[in-house]
Design a protein around this motif. Structure first.
Motif, mmCIF file in Angstrom:
data_model
loop_
_atom_site.group_PDB
_atom_site.id
_atom_site.type_symbol
_atom_site.label_atom_id
_atom_site.label_comp_id
_atom_site.label_asym_id
_atom_site.label_seq_id
_atom_site.Cartn_x
_atom_site.Cartn_y
_atom_site.Cartn_z
ATOM 1 N N MET A 1 0.899 -1.157 0.014
ATOM 2 C CA MET A 1 0.023 0.047 -0.147
ATOM 3 C C MET A 1 1.057 1.218 0.029
ATOM 4 O O MET A 1 0.677 2.309 -0.816
ATOM 5 C CB MET A 1 -0.959 -0.055 1.051
ATOM 6 C CG MET A 1 -1.848 1.210 1.439
ATOM 7 S SD MET A 1 -3.297 0.905 0.368
ATOM 8 C CE MET A 1 -4.198 -0.144 1.307
ATOM 9 N N MET A 2 1.787 1.508 0.780
ATOM 10 C CA MET A 2 2.600 2.614 1.016
ATOM 11 C C MET A 2 3.652 2.603 -0.207
ATOM 12 O O MET A 2 3.682 3.735 -0.625
ATOM 13 C CB MET A 2 3.722 2.279 2.263
ATOM 14 C CG MET A 2 3.103 2.660 3.514
ATOM 15 S SD MET A 2 2.514 4.337 3.683
ATOM 16 C CE MET A 2 3.921 5.153 3.778
ATOM 17 N N LYS A 3 4.022 1.447 -1.021
ATOM 18 C CA LYS A 3 4.721 1.595 -2.140
ATOM 19 C C LYS A 3 4.094 2.282 -2.967
ATOM 20 O O LYS A 3 4.394 2.933 -3.897
ATOM 21 C CB LYS A 3 5.120 0.095 -2.566
ATOM 22 C CG LYS A 3 6.455 -0.310 -1.870
ATOM 23 C CD LYS A 3 6.910 -1.707 -2.711
ATOM 24 C CE LYS A 3 8.007 -2.278 -1.755
ATOM 25 N NZ LYS A 3 8.197 -3.647 -2.265
ATOM 26 N N ARG A 4 2.687 1.878 -3.246
ATOM 27 C CA ARG A 4 1.663 2.461 -4.333
ATOM 28 C C ARG A 4 1.702 3.863 -4.163
ATOM 29 O O ARG A 4 1.824 4.686 -5.287
ATOM 30 C CB ARG A 4 0.527 1.878 -4.363
ATOM 31 C CG ARG A 4 0.322 0.296 -4.906
ATOM 32 C CD ARG A 4 -1.104 -0.067 -4.712
ATOM 33 N NE ARG A 4 -1.163 -1.510 -5.291
ATOM 34 C CZ ARG A 4 -2.223 -2.168 -5.316
ATOM 35 N NH1 ARG A 4 -3.409 -1.698 -4.807
ATOM 36 N NH2 ARG A 4 -2.302 -3.106 -5.793
ATOM 37 N N TYR A 5 1.468 4.409 -2.825
ATOM 38 C CA TYR A 5 1.560 5.797 -2.710
ATOM 39 C C TYR A 5 2.807 6.362 -2.905
ATOM 40 O O TYR A 5 2.610 7.549 -3.784
ATOM 41 C CB TYR A 5 0.995 5.949 -1.219
ATOM 42 C CG TYR A 5 -0.660 6.104 -0.967
ATOM 43 C CD1 TYR A 5 -1.364 6.731 -1.617
ATOM 44 C CD2 TYR A 5 -0.916 4.864 -0.068
ATOM 45 C CE1 TYR A 5 -2.736 6.666 -1.352
ATOM 46 C CE2 TYR A 5 -2.280 4.865 0.242
ATOM 47 C CZ TYR A 5 -3.171 5.756 -0.480
ATOM 48 O OH TYR A 5 -4.558 5.541 -0.110
ATOM 49 N N MET A 6 3.699 5.810 -2.525
ATOM 50 C CA MET A 6 4.994 6.339 -3.028
ATOM 51 C C MET A 6 5.384 6.680 -4.579
ATOM 52 O O MET A 6 5.772 7.678 -4.974
ATOM 53 C CB MET A 6 6.233 5.742 -2.400
ATOM 54 C CG MET A 6 6.118 5.719 -0.802
ATOM 55 S SD MET A 6 7.545 4.841 -0.062
ATOM 56 C CE MET A 6 9.017 5.760 -0.569
ATOM 57 N N LEU B 60 -11.113 5.548 -4.424
ATOM 58 C CA LEU B 60 -10.622 6.653 -3.579
ATOM 59 C C LEU B 60 -9.084 6.794 -3.570
ATOM 60 O O LEU B 60 -8.390 7.833 -3.545
ATOM 61 C CB LEU B 60 -10.867 6.420 -2.086
ATOM 62 C CG LEU B 60 -12.510 6.824 -1.753
ATOM 63 C CD1 LEU B 60 -12.647 6.392 -0.435
ATOM 64 C CD2 LEU B 60 -12.609 8.388 -1.575
ATOM 65 N N ARG B 61 -8.394 5.675 -3.946
ATOM 66 C CA ARG B 61 -7.011 5.847 -3.865
ATOM 67 C C ARG B 61 -6.580 6.599 -4.879
ATOM 68 O O ARG B 61 -5.408 7.248 -5.001
ATOM 69 C CB ARG B 61 -6.527 4.256 -3.854
ATOM 70 C CG ARG B 61 -5.070 4.024 -3.073
ATOM 71 C CD ARG B 61 -4.678 2.443 -3.125
ATOM 72 N NE ARG B 61 -5.462 1.808 -2.507
ATOM 73 C CZ ARG B 61 -5.690 0.370 -2.770
ATOM 74 N NH1 ARG B 61 -5.164 -0.089 -3.795
ATOM 75 N NH2 ARG B 61 -6.506 -0.254 -1.964
ATOM 76 N N TRP B 62 -7.155 6.458 -6.072
ATOM 77 C CA TRP B 62 -6.903 7.295 -7.359
ATOM 78 C C TRP B 62 -7.297 8.626 -7.263
ATOM 79 O O TRP B 62 -6.846 9.680 -7.807
ATOM 80 C CB TRP B 62 -7.287 6.667 -8.641
ATOM 81 C CG TRP B 62 -6.318 5.209 -8.827
ATOM 82 C CD1 TRP B 62 -6.401 3.889 -8.581
ATOM 83 C CD2 TRP B 62 -4.998 5.388 -9.542
ATOM 84 N NE1 TRP B 62 -5.587 3.253 -8.722
ATOM 85 C CE2 TRP B 62 -4.365 4.097 -9.370
ATOM 86 C CE3 TRP B 62 -4.322 6.407 -9.974
ATOM 87 C CZ2 TRP B 62 -3.419 3.875 -9.780
ATOM 88 C CZ3 TRP B 62 -2.856 6.133 -10.481
ATOM 89 C CH2 TRP B 62 -2.584 4.763 -10.450
ATOM 90 N N ALA B 63 -8.733 8.932 -6.717
ATOM 91 C CA ALA B 63 -9.352 9.972 -6.830
ATOM 92 C C ALA B 63 -8.515 11.026 -6.094
ATOM 93 O O ALA B 63 -8.370 12.329 -6.412
ATOM 94 C CB ALA B 63 -10.787 9.911 -6.398
ATOM 95 N N VAL B 64 -8.219 10.890 -4.797
ATOM 96 C CA VAL B 64 -7.588 11.867 -4.033
ATOM 97 C C VAL B 64 -6.168 12.124 -4.553
ATOM 98 O O VAL B 64 -6.270 13.509 -4.782
ATOM 99 C CB VAL B 64 -7.333 11.120 -2.545
ATOM 100 C CG1 VAL B 64 -6.650 12.155 -1.697
ATOM 101 C CG2 VAL B 64 -8.892 10.818 -1.880
ATOM 102 N N PRO B 65 -5.469 11.549 -4.987
ATOM 103 C CA PRO B 65 -4.031 12.116 -5.653
ATOM 104 C C PRO B 65 -4.428 12.841 -6.619
ATOM 105 O O PRO B 65 -3.748 14.054 -7.267
ATOM 106 C CB PRO B 65 -3.114 11.008 -5.947
ATOM 107 C CG PRO B 65 -3.601 9.963 -4.993
ATOM 108 C CD PRO B 65 -5.168 10.117 -4.720
#
Lengths: 161, 176
Positions: A1-6, B60-65
């Motif tokens: 999850m963190m990797k994806r965000y990074m 949500l994961r894509w919409a927010v960024p």
């Protein structure tokens, strides 16, 4: 999850940074073209400005100075020799650290200079070895009644430091 | 096992009665084994629930960024491209004082008209000079005098003269 965000954050940063730099270049090309300053010789010199109004009393004047060649920065302006123009003239503070300035002054009194008189002194910072050349444009000179009069503008270079 | 426990209890000095030990054992021993079917049912329900939630989380994961990136891009555009224009408009508005007696001509900023005391179409030091002379002569205080209250403070005085003079020497006003 963190990797994806990074990874996502990095991708967004990569997209935004070029956009920001492009926008900056579009808005102000001088900023974008900033180059590393070289070691350049810097000196300071006053420029005495004279106005010859002939036989007519000089009550108001306005002129523009800009550098035709060489690199200069205006660092200060002071008044003239005659009591009527002894106070610092009007100028745009934005002209300081610039190479162009509009200077003007007037006096509503009766003690006014005639003939050739020093109306202002401009202090310059000269960058580099090239001797700068100046362009003067006398916008207006007027007598005590506010009538435009013919006058001749000239300058003398002061002692360099 | 019971011997080992007794041995440990004796060593540590925690000797309890066999009856108490038996009661504790009954208390914490499961009543009966959970049937495998129930185990599977619970796991399947949990999976279904988690699987159903995943698409929402992904959205949500894509919409927010994406929204954040869009906001940054729009902000950067406003700041770098239109920001300068807005600043210039603000600077010009310093002299945007309307004069009802002399409405601005088309294409001429109201500021220029206001500071152009002698109405010759340009703002120079002679405008400030003439305004100063009008003030000294007392004409500017005349109720019938043109609207020379450049700074809008209700008075026509030296501050208005300075305002006109500074308008005359401003670098961004173009060629006189």
């Amino acid at each position: 999850m963190m990797k994806r965000y990074m990874v996502l954050s990095l991708v967004i940063a990569c997209l935004i940074l070029p956009l920001l730099s492009t926008g900056r270049l579009t808005a102000d090309p001088q900023v974008g073209r900033a180059v590393r300053p070289l070691e350049q010789k810097v000196r300071f010199a006053p420029l005495h400005i004279y106005l010859d109004s002939g036989t007519k009393p000089l009550a108001a004047y306005q002129f523009e100075l800009k550098s035709a060649s060489g690199q200069i920065k205006i660092v200060g302006v002071e008044g003239g020799q005659h009591p009527a123009f002894k106070e610092a003239p009007y100028y745009d503070p934005a002209a300081l650290a610039n190479d162009r300035i509009i200077i003007a002054a007037f006096n509503t009194g009766s003690d006014l200079p005639k003939g050739r008189t020093r109306i202002a002194t401009i202090h310059l910072q000269i960058i580099g070895d090239i001797e700068p050349e100046y362009e003067f444009e006398l916008s207006v000179a007027a007598d005590a009644d506010g009538h435009e009069i013919p006058a001749e503008i000239s300058f003398e270079k002061g002692e360099q430091k | 096992m019971a011997d080992e426990k007794r041995h440990v209890d004796e060593e540590l000095g925690f000797a309890v009665s066999p009856r108490f030990s038996q009661d504790l054992g009954e208390l914490f021993t499961p009543a009966r084994d959970v049937p495998t079917d129930i185990d599977r049912g619970v796991l399947a329900a949990a999976r279904r629930r988690l699987v159903r939630r995943q698409p929402r989380l992904r959205w949500l994961r894509w919409a927010v960024p994406t929204a954040a990136a869009a906001a940054v891009i729009v902000g950067a555009y406003v700041l770098f491209v239109t920001g300068g224009t807005a600043d210039r408009q603000c600077q010009n508005s310093k002299f945007e004082i309307r004069n009802s007696k002399f409405p601005p001509k088309a294409g001429v900023p109201a500021s220029t008209v206001q500071a152009d005391i002698d109405r010759n179409g340009r703002v120079d030091i002679l405008d400030a000079f003439k305004l100063a002379r009008h003030i000294e002569s007392g004409y500017a205080a005349d109720p019938g005098a043109p609207g020379w209250d450049i700074n809008g403070d209700g008075l026509v005085n030296r501050e208005d003269v300075d305002k006109v003079a500074f308008a005359a020497v401003r670098l961004d006003k173009g060629i006189l």
